[in-house]
Design a protein around this motif. Structure first.
Motif, short mmCIF file in Angstrom:
data_model
loop_
_atom_site.label_atom_id
_atom_site.label_comp_id
_atom_site.label_asym_id
_atom_site.label_seq_id
_atom_site.Cartn_x
_atom_site.Cartn_y
_atom_site.Cartn_z
N ASP A 107 28.11 -25.12 -76.03
CA ASP A 107 26.95 -25.94 -75.66
C ASP A 107 26.39 -27.02 -76.72
O ASP A 107 26.67 -26.93 -77.77
CB ASP A 107 25.48 -24.95 -75.43
CG ASP A 107 26.02 -24.19 -74.31
OD1 ASP A 107 27.04 -24.56 -73.49
OD2 ASP A 107 25.20 -23.26 -73.99
N ASP A 122 23.13 -27.48 -77.49
CA ASP A 122 21.97 -27.21 -77.99
C ASP A 122 21.89 -26.31 -79.26
O ASP A 122 21.14 -25.62 -79.89
CB ASP A 122 21.16 -26.41 -76.92
CG ASP A 122 21.70 -25.13 -76.33
OD1 ASP A 122 22.92 -24.75 -77.04
OD2 ASP A 122 21.10 -24.46 -75.38
N GLN A 182 23.28 -23.37 -79.58
CA GLN A 182 23.21 -21.86 -79.52
C GLN A 182 24.55 -21.25 -79.77
O GLN A 182 24.74 -20.24 -79.99
CB GLN A 182 22.57 -21.46 -78.18
CG GLN A 182 21.20 -21.65 -77.84
CD GLN A 182 20.92 -21.16 -76.46
OE1 GLN A 182 21.20 -21.68 -75.48
NE2 GLN A 182 20.10 -20.01 -76.51
N ARG A 227 17.78 -22.10 -78.84
CA ARG A 227 18.15 -23.44 -78.29
C ARG A 227 17.15 -24.27 -79.26
O ARG A 227 16.20 -23.96 -79.67
CB ARG A 227 17.53 -23.31 -77.07
CG ARG A 227 17.65 -24.96 -76.52
CD ARG A 227 17.21 -24.87 -75.07
NE ARG A 227 18.30 -25.32 -74.29
CZ ARG A 227 18.78 -26.52 -74.26
NH1 ARG A 227 18.18 -27.35 -74.91
NH2 ARG A 227 19.86 -26.90 -73.58
MG MG Z 1 21.25 -23.26 -74.13
#
Ligand code: MG
Ligand code: UDP
Length: 325
Positions: free
Chosen positions: A96, A98, A100, A202
């Protein structure tokens, strides 16, 4: 394993403008420390902010970053499929944007891969920052999935993982449009192993998953991996018919012995409503599967690439229509 392995990182971006810079700031040093060649495939999934411009900027500074720009927002799973089909690496890591998924885990992935594993998936230690309700929801989903399908889903596992080339080829060749990746990853088999990690919050922005979207995602996943919801109604129907038959016999005998009695309105209404409800649920579920078949039969592409900026020239790399790239 090839002597000069190549690694592809695949990242879907949807309205992640604020995260782009930080993401590469953390990812690129990790990649630089590895003794292999690499590429980062960024899929812009129809972002409505300036994510695309940020990605192109990143590509200018680091040509090993390739940008795949989709024609609109297709959703995370199709975006991931777009990235997987463009990745050329001997190993591919979807993650991802973000942060994470900590890039620092990549060396651990590679170590397991070198040991001979085909799939190395990251297992969340705990669901940080998640409410009791969403944890319960997840529990209920996994319980139901286990009951209904033959594919064992590992718990607390997302898309963050390393896939060997042979696994990626299998996934790319799968024609189904409903990309329930969690299920597909588990379904393909191969030598798999999990390594634990701490999922972070996030960085910027909000998760794109609302409750309704999550619910429909869970239901899609179930439908994609089990035909049990479709078949169970035959059983329910037989049981109800059995009771109905017994009841008919009882009524007949009662009528013959005691004559016709008018009262019975309540029981008729209750039975009618109940059966009507069951039939509607059944129809709805059949409709869901039919819709799925309809979607698959149409055979539309999973995603549409508007342009590609950077990457190998084994297929034509389009320019952006406005000439910005
Ligand atoms: Mg996420
Ligand atoms: N994403 C995407 N298309 C979408 C929704 C999300 O490409 O329609 C990307 C998003 O940019 C991020 C990843 O998918 O890189 C995970 O999204 P998000 O953080 O919203 O999901 P969560 O972490 O809550 O599962």
């Amino acid at each position: 394993m090839p002597s000069h392995p190549r690694l592809s990182i695949v990242v879907p971006f949807f309205n992640e403008s604020l995260n782009v810079g930080h993401f590469f700031d953390r990812l690129l040093p990790v990649l630089a420390g590895q003794a292999l060649s690499w590429e980062v495939i960024c899929v812009n999934d129809g972002s409505r902010d300036d994510t695309l411009d940020r990605l192109i900027e990143a590509h200018r500074r680091e040509p090993r970053i390739t940008v795949i720009d989709l024609s609109r927002n297709f959703g995370k799973e199709p975006a991931m499929s777009a990235g997987l089909s463009h990745a050329r690496g001997d190993a591919v890591i979807p993650m991802d944007a973000d942060l994470q998924h900590p890039p620092e885990l990549i060396p651990d992935f590679l170590a397991k891969w070198r040991e001979g594993y085909d799939v190395v998936y990251a297992v969340r230690h705990q669901r940080t920052g998640q409410s009791l309700l969403s944890r319960l929801r997840a529990k209920a989903f996994y319980w139901l999935f286990d009951k209904l399908s033959d594919v064992p889903l590992p718990r607390e596992v997302g898309d963050f993982r390393l896939l060997d080339r042979k696994v990626v080829d299998v996934i790319n060749a799968m024609p189904e449009r409903t990309r329930f990746m969690k299920g597909i990853f588990a379904w393909v088999g191969f030598r798999q192993i999990g390594i634990p990690y701490e999922q972070e919050e996030r960085l910027y922005g909000e998760s794109k998953w609302g409750v309704m979207k999550l619910l429909s995602f869970a239901f899609d996943g179930l439908v994609a991996f089990s035909d049990y919801p479709l078949r169970i109604w035959a059983l329910v129907g037989s049981v109800i018919s059995g009771f109905a038959f017994l009841y008919i016999v009882v009524r007949l005998i009662k009528t013959l012995v005691y004559g016709i009695d008018v009262p019975g309105y309540e029981s008729i209404i209750v039975i009618m409503l109940f059966l009507g409800g069951v039939q509607l649920i059944t129809l709805g579920i059949i409709g869901h599967y039919l819709g799925r078949v309809f979607n698959e039969v149409k055979g539309r592409p999973l995603f549409i690439v508007r342009s590609r900026i950077g990457g190998d020239d084994d297929e034509p790399s389009d320019r952006r229509p406005d000439g910005a790239a």
